[in-house]
Design a protein around this motif. Sequence first.
Motif, PDB file in Angstrom:
ATOM      1  N   TYR A  70     -46.562 -39.372  95.798  1.00 37.65           N
ATOM      2  CA  TYR A  70     -47.596 -39.751  95.494  1.00 37.65           C
ATOM      3  C   TYR A  70     -47.517 -41.500  95.603  1.00 37.65           C
ATOM      4  CZ  TYR A  70     -51.096 -43.376  92.861  1.00 37.65           C
ATOM      5  OH  TYR A  70     -52.453 -44.003  93.228  1.00 37.65           O
ATOM      6  N   PRO A 119     -54.601 -45.339  96.869  1.00 35.65           N
ATOM      7  CA  PRO A 119     -53.647 -44.428  96.493  1.00 35.65           C
ATOM      8  C   PRO A 119     -53.431 -43.716  97.751  1.00 35.65           C
ATOM      9  CG  PRO A 119     -56.298 -43.905  95.250  1.00 35.65           C
ATOM     10  CD  PRO A 119     -56.094 -45.130  96.117  1.00 35.65           C
ATOM     11  N   LEU A 121     -51.105 -40.090  99.341  1.00 33.55           N
ATOM     12  CA  LEU A 121     -50.840 -39.361  98.341  1.00 33.55           C
ATOM     13  C   LEU A 121     -49.876 -38.661 100.277  1.00 33.55           C
ATOM     14  CD1 LEU A 121     -49.316 -35.876  96.628  1.00 33.55           C
ATOM     15  CD2 LEU A 121     -51.541 -34.907  97.724  1.00 33.55           C
ATOM     16  N   LEU A 247     -56.108 -37.852  89.957  1.00 27.81           N
ATOM     17  CA  LEU A 247     -55.224 -38.747  89.273  1.00 27.81           C
ATOM     18  C   LEU A 247     -54.009 -37.992  88.581  1.00 27.81           C
ATOM     19  CD1 LEU A 247     -55.679 -41.598  90.954  1.00 27.81           C
ATOM     20  CD2 LEU A 247     -53.980 -40.292  92.792  1.00 27.81           C
ATOM     21  N   ASP A 276     -43.364 -34.660  93.881  1.00 23.06           N
ATOM     22  CA  ASP A 276     -42.880 -35.676  93.072  1.00 23.06           C
ATOM     23  C   ASP A 276     -41.823 -35.844  92.086  1.00 23.06           C
ATOM     24  OD1 ASP A 276     -44.573 -38.235  92.642  1.00 23.06           O
ATOM     25  OD2 ASP A 276     -45.479 -37.586  91.007  1.00 23.06           O
TER      26      ASP A 276
END
Length: 654
Positions: A70, A119, A121, A247, A276
Amino acid sequence: MGLFSSHNQLKMNPDQWYFPYGQDLQMESGSNASLEMFRDQPLDSLAREICQNSLDAAASREPVKVAFQYFDLPTEQLPNVNQLRDDILPAAQKEWSHEKKTQQMLKRMAETLSQPTIPVLKISDYQTTGLLNKNWQSLIEQAGSSIKKDDSSAGSFGIGKGAPFAVSDLRMVGYNSLAADGHRSICVMKFVSYKLREAKQNITQGTGYFGACGKQPFDTDLPFDKKHPRQEMGTDIYVLGFNHSLLSDWQTQIKRSIVDNFLFSLYKNRLVVEVDGETIDYPAAKMILDDLQKDKRLAKKYRDAFCYLNVLEDPDHCEFSLQGLTDYGVPDGDAILLTSNCSQANNRRVLMTREVGMKIYEQNRISSTLQFSGIFWANGEKINQLLKELENPNHDKWSEKRAADPKKMGEFLRSIRRFISTTIKNQYEQKIEEQVDAFGVSSFLPDDLNAFKGAKAQLKQKGSNRPKVKLEAQPQTSDQSPVRASETELSDDLDEFGTTGVQDGETSGSGYDGGEGGGIGGSNNASFGDQPGNHAPDKGSDQYAKINVKRQLIGNVTYRCIEADYHQGRYNLLINPGQPLDQVRIGINVVGDSGNKDIVHVKAAALADGTPLGTSFNSVYLDQLAKGQWHRIEMILNRNSRLKLEVEVYAHCE
C-alpha cells in the motif's frame, strides 16, 4: 479540452483519457455485472483471483511470489486528473442525474479526486512469464475471454479481471507487465457511458483507457511509478483509489484469504505471498491458523482450513493414487487423495483442488460416522483439462451442466466422488467398527477400566465384580421435551442430516413405546414407532435438559458402545474424554448401513456404581466427566434389535 471527435485529433493529444465512442451504442450505467459479483467479499475475491492468475503464469517450478503493498499517491500525479475532474465526471453526472446508484458512485469518485492523496494498493508478481501480447489483448481489450498458457491453468472465463476494479473507489486499475515479447503498461477505468459534448449523437463506452495513444500501451513503466521500475519478468497491478472502507484491516483480510484458499499451494511451495512486507509461506500459514484457533468465532470460521492443515501435518497421513478413470482418458495417478483421522478436529470433508492448489470447494456427505479430513489434488494434465471445462466462473464448483456431454461428465464427476468415498471408507471404516460394533465384548471388559492404566489387565469372569444395579425404564410424562440442536447446540456437521432436525410436533403421533416424543420437522403430527401417542411434550420443564446451558460439540472423546442384551435394549457406553467436561450432554444416534442417522430413545441410564442419570429423548446428562478416565454408562434403549450406535458429546462453553 473535451474528448476527441476524430482519430486524428487523438493522435495529437496522447496524454488524454480515451473512451471509445460511436452512434447508437448501448448506454452502460454504474451497475457493472463483472464487478458486482465481487462485492460480497471483495478482498477475499481479490486475493483469490490475483494469486490464481499469477500461479497460472508461473515461469518455472520455483515458487511464484505475489506482493501486496500500500502507498499514497499525490492526487495530481494521477493520469490527467484534471480531465477526469473537470470534463468526464461532470458529463457523466449530467447524463445519469436520474439514476440514484450511478449518482452515488460518481459522487464517491468526485470526493476521492478532491483529496490531496489517492490510496493505492500495488500487487506485483515474480517468477512469472508476465503478460505476452496475446494475454495482454485478452486482459485489456476483450470481455469474457481468458488466454492461459495450458489446460491446468485455473481461469477460463476472463471474469476474474473485474476483482481489482471492485475494490477501487475510482474503478481504475493500472497494469504494468514485462514479458519476453515486450514491456507494456496502461491504465483502465470501468466508468459509465455519456454523450460527447462535441457531438451529442456519439455515446462513449463504459470502459476508458490512458495509454501512449488511446488503447495503445506505454512501452515503459506507468508515469506515476517511475521510482520502482519493473526489471524482471512479471506483472504489476495498481488499484488506484483503493476503497477507503477496506483500509483499516486489509492486511489481515488478505492474509486470512491466502491461508484459507491457498494452503495447499503454500504447502507444495508453489506460492509465497508478501503482505505489506510480511512473508506468508507455509510455516507462516501454520502460525496464522494457530492464532485463529485462540478466538472462538474465528476458530469456527476457519475450522475447515485447520482440519486440512492437520492432514498435511500428520506424519502418518495416507496418500492414495486416483484409479479407475481410464474410460475418460484420465490415466491412473492423475490425482492424489491425502487423508488423516488422527486429529481432534476432523471435519469429514475433502478439499477439492486442481493443479495450482487453490481451493475450489469442499466435498462433504461422505460419511456421517467416520472421523477424517482429506485433500484431493488433481495434478495431472488430462484431469485438469476435463475439470477446467466443468468449473464455474467463480471457481468454486464443478458441474456437468457446463459440459458438451453432461451425461458423460456427470458420470465422470460421480466416479471421482466414488473413488474418494470408497477409499476413505475402506481405510477407516474397519477401525471404527472394531471400536464401536463389538457385540458381546462386555463379557470380557473389566468394570473399572481406569484401574488398569499402566498395569497388566487380568481377565475377570462376567459379573464377578459388577455392582448390583437394577436399571429400570422410567415412565415419561407429558412435561418432558427433547433439547433441540437449533436452540443451544448446533453442530458444524448439521448438513449431514440434510435440512431435517428434531423438533417438537404440534401433537404427538405414533411413539416408540406409547408415544413419548414429538414429531420430526416441527409441524407434523407423527414421531417414530407404531403405537399411538398421548400428547405433545410441554417445553421448558425438563429438569435434565438444562436448555439455558450453552454447550459445544467436543471432538477429543474416545468411546465404545457395547451390546449387553439387545433383546431388552441394554447397551453399555464406555467413554473417555481428552479434557475435563462440565454440564455434559451425550447424544445417542443409530447409524444405518448407508450412513444415515436415526434417532433412538434412551429410556433410562445409570453409572456403573448405580448412580441414576438424567435422560431426555436420545440424550443422557451428566454433571461432569473427568479427563483421561474411562466412564461406564449403562443404558436401556427403546429398540430390541442389534444397533450400530454413534455418540456425540456436548459440554458447557462460555
